[in-house]
Design a protein around this motif. Structure first.
Motif, PDB file in Angstrom:
ATOM      1  N   LYS A  26       0.812  -1.220   0.000  1.00 41.31           N
ATOM      2  CA  LYS A  26       0.000   0.000   0.000  1.00 41.31           C
ATOM      3  C   LYS A  26       0.845   1.270   0.000  1.00 41.31           C
ATOM      4  CE  LYS A  26      -3.936  -2.112   2.237  1.00 41.31           C
ATOM      5  NZ  LYS A  26      -4.817  -2.136   3.389  1.00 41.31           N
ATOM      6  N   SER A  27       1.932   1.297   0.743  1.00 40.45           N
ATOM      7  CA  SER A  27       2.744   2.513   0.816  1.00 40.45           C
ATOM      8  C   SER A  27       3.464   2.802  -0.501  1.00 40.45           C
ATOM      9  CB  SER A  27       3.751   2.416   1.958  1.00 40.45           C
ATOM     10  OG  SER A  27       4.690   1.380   1.704  1.00 40.45           O
ATOM     11  N   GLN A  28       3.687   1.795  -1.340  1.00 39.10           N
ATOM     12  CA  GLN A  28       4.345   2.013  -2.624  1.00 39.10           C
ATOM     13  C   GLN A  28       3.386   2.576  -3.660  1.00 39.10           C
ATOM     14  OE1 GLN A  28       5.758  -2.076  -2.823  1.00 39.10           O
ATOM     15  NE2 GLN A  28       7.832  -1.296  -3.079  1.00 39.10           N
ATOM     16  N   LEU A  29       2.107   2.327  -3.523  1.00 38.25           N
ATOM     17  CA  LEU A  29       1.142   2.773  -4.526  1.00 38.25           C
ATOM     18  C   LEU A  29       0.934   4.287  -4.493  1.00 38.25           C
ATOM     19  CD1 LEU A  29      -1.443  -0.102  -4.360  1.00 38.25           C
ATOM     20  CD2 LEU A  29       0.092   0.452  -6.236  1.00 38.25           C
ATOM     21  N   GLU A  30       0.770   4.850  -3.325  1.00 36.55           N
ATOM     22  CA  GLU A  30       0.646   6.300  -3.152  1.00 36.55           C
ATOM     23  C   GLU A  30      -0.465   6.941  -3.979  1.00 36.55           C
ATOM     24  OE1 GLU A  30       4.433   8.023  -3.952  1.00 36.55           O
ATOM     25  OE2 GLU A  30       5.426   6.900  -2.396  1.00 36.55           O
ATOM     26  N   TYR A  31      -1.508   6.199  -4.322  1.00 33.59           N
ATOM     27  CA  TYR A  31      -2.580   6.785  -5.114  1.00 33.59           C
ATOM     28  C   TYR A  31      -3.563   7.512  -4.212  1.00 33.59           C
ATOM     29  CZ  TYR A  31      -1.111   4.431  -9.334  1.00 33.59           C
ATOM     30  OH  TYR A  31      -0.402   4.035 -10.421  1.00 33.59           O
ATOM     31  N   PHE A  32      -3.623   8.808  -4.349  1.00 29.25           N
ATOM     32  CA  PHE A  32      -4.612   9.616  -3.682  1.00 29.25           C
ATOM     33  C   PHE A  32      -4.833  10.844  -4.551  1.00 29.25           C
ATOM     34  CE2 PHE A  32      -0.430  10.466  -1.961  1.00 29.25           C
ATOM     35  CZ  PHE A  32      -0.310  11.832  -2.030  1.00 29.25           C
ATOM     36  N   ALA A  33      -6.019  11.379  -4.495  1.00 32.42           N
ATOM     37  CA  ALA A  33      -6.380  12.483  -5.383  1.00 32.42           C
ATOM     38  C   ALA A  33      -5.713  13.786  -4.953  1.00 32.42           C
ATOM     39  CB  ALA A  33      -7.889  12.658  -5.409  1.00 32.42           C
ATOM     40  N   HIS A  34      -5.089  14.447  -5.881  1.00 31.12           N
ATOM     41  CA  HIS A  34      -4.545  15.780  -5.639  1.00 31.12           C
ATOM     42  C   HIS A  34      -5.551  16.829  -6.065  1.00 31.12           C
ATOM     43  CE1 HIS A  34      -0.267  15.145  -4.559  1.00 31.12           C
ATOM     44  NE2 HIS A  34      -0.530  13.951  -5.052  1.00 31.12           N
ATOM     45  N   ASP A  35      -6.257  16.556  -7.157  1.00 27.82           N
ATOM     46  CA  ASP A  35      -7.222  17.538  -7.639  1.00 27.82           C
ATOM     47  C   ASP A  35      -8.262  16.841  -8.509  1.00 27.82           C
ATOM     48  OD1 ASP A  35      -8.312  20.118  -7.970  1.00 27.82           O
ATOM     49  OD2 ASP A  35      -7.293  20.358  -9.875  1.00 27.82           O
ATOM     50  N   ILE A  36      -9.518  17.176  -8.271  1.00 29.46           N
ATOM     51  CA  ILE A  36     -10.621  16.735  -9.126  1.00 29.46           C
ATOM     52  C   ILE A  36     -11.396  17.990  -9.484  1.00 29.46           C
ATOM     53  CG2 ILE A  36     -12.727  15.370  -9.289  1.00 29.46           C
ATOM     54  CD1 ILE A  36     -11.492  13.481  -7.188  1.00 29.46           C
ATOM     55  N   ASN A  37     -11.508  18.264 -10.777  1.00 32.37           N
ATOM     56  CA  ASN A  37     -12.152  19.480 -11.254  1.00 32.37           C
ATOM     57  C   ASN A  37     -13.296  19.090 -12.178  1.00 32.37           C
ATOM     58  OD1 ASN A  37     -12.555  21.670 -13.301  1.00 32.37           O
ATOM     59  ND2 ASN A  37     -11.124  22.713 -11.956  1.00 32.37           N
ATOM     60  N   ILE A  38     -14.494  19.593 -11.898  1.00 35.94           N
ATOM     61  CA  ILE A  38     -15.680  19.321 -12.708  1.00 35.94           C
ATOM     62  C   ILE A  38     -16.179  20.652 -13.250  1.00 35.94           C
ATOM     63  CG2 ILE A  38     -18.001  18.342 -12.744  1.00 35.94           C
ATOM     64  CD1 ILE A  38     -15.942  16.272 -11.915  1.00 35.94           C
ATOM     65  N   LYS A  39     -16.417  20.711 -14.565  1.00 35.83           N
ATOM     66  CA  LYS A  39     -16.938  21.949 -15.164  1.00 35.83           C
ATOM     67  C   LYS A  39     -17.762  21.611 -16.398  1.00 35.83           C
ATOM     68  CE  LYS A  39     -12.846  22.842 -18.025  1.00 35.83           C
ATOM     69  NZ  LYS A  39     -11.795  23.794 -18.338  1.00 35.83           N
ATOM     70  N   ASP A  40     -18.511  22.586 -16.872  1.00 33.58           N
ATOM     71  CA  ASP A  40     -19.251  22.412 -18.121  1.00 33.58           C
ATOM     72  C   ASP A  40     -18.260  22.280 -19.263  1.00 33.58           C
ATOM     73  OD1 ASP A  40     -21.801  22.556 -16.992  1.00 33.58           O
ATOM     74  OD2 ASP A  40     -21.833  24.741 -17.119  1.00 33.58           O
ATOM     75  N   SER A  41     -18.542  21.364 -20.162  1.00 29.37           N
ATOM     76  CA  SER A  41     -17.690  21.164 -21.326  1.00 29.37           C
ATOM     77  C   SER A  41     -17.987  22.216 -22.388  1.00 29.37           C
ATOM     78  CB  SER A  41     -17.943  19.764 -21.907  1.00 29.37           C
ATOM     79  OG  SER A  41     -17.271  19.590 -23.116  1.00 29.37           O
ATOM     80  N   GLU A  42     -17.085  22.362 -23.336  1.00 33.89           N
ATOM     81  CA  GLU A  42     -17.336  23.228 -24.491  1.00 33.89           C
ATOM     82  C   GLU A  42     -18.416  22.633 -25.379  1.00 33.89           C
ATOM     83  OE1 GLU A  42     -13.610  23.878 -26.467  1.00 33.89           O
ATOM     84  OE2 GLU A  42     -12.751  24.948 -24.763  1.00 33.89           O
TER      85      GLU A  42
END
Length: 78
Positions: A26-42
């Motif tokens: 688990k300590s080698q994977l290090e997967y955690f969210a730094h940023d999640i951004n949701i917006k209207d698409s073009e």
């Protein structure tokens, strides 16, 4: 989810040269969210989601998306 486009990048070739993900702890994977951004698409009627979950970077353009918190103990990760 009804997707128009899904793009992702990872640095798996350079970061994990001689290691298979299934053999990591688990300590080698290090997967955690730094940023999640949701917006209207073009594109009218679509949503754009940008995810920074090192070592994964993703862009998803879809009609709808469901986001929910999952308790860590409820996950079956391995």
């Amino acid at each position: 989810m009804k997707c128009y486009k899904v793009e992702y990048e990872t640095d798996a070739r350079s970061r994990w040269k001689d290691m298979e993900v299934r053999s990591m702890n688990k300590s080698q994977l290090e997967y955690f969210a730094h940023d999640i951004n949701i917006k209207d698409s073009e594109i009218e009627g679509f949503i754009e989601a940008n995810l920074e979950i090192p070592f994964l970077f993703a862009k998803i353009i879809c009609k709808d998306i469901s986001i929910k918190q999952v308790e860590h103990n409820d996950g079956n990760y391995f």
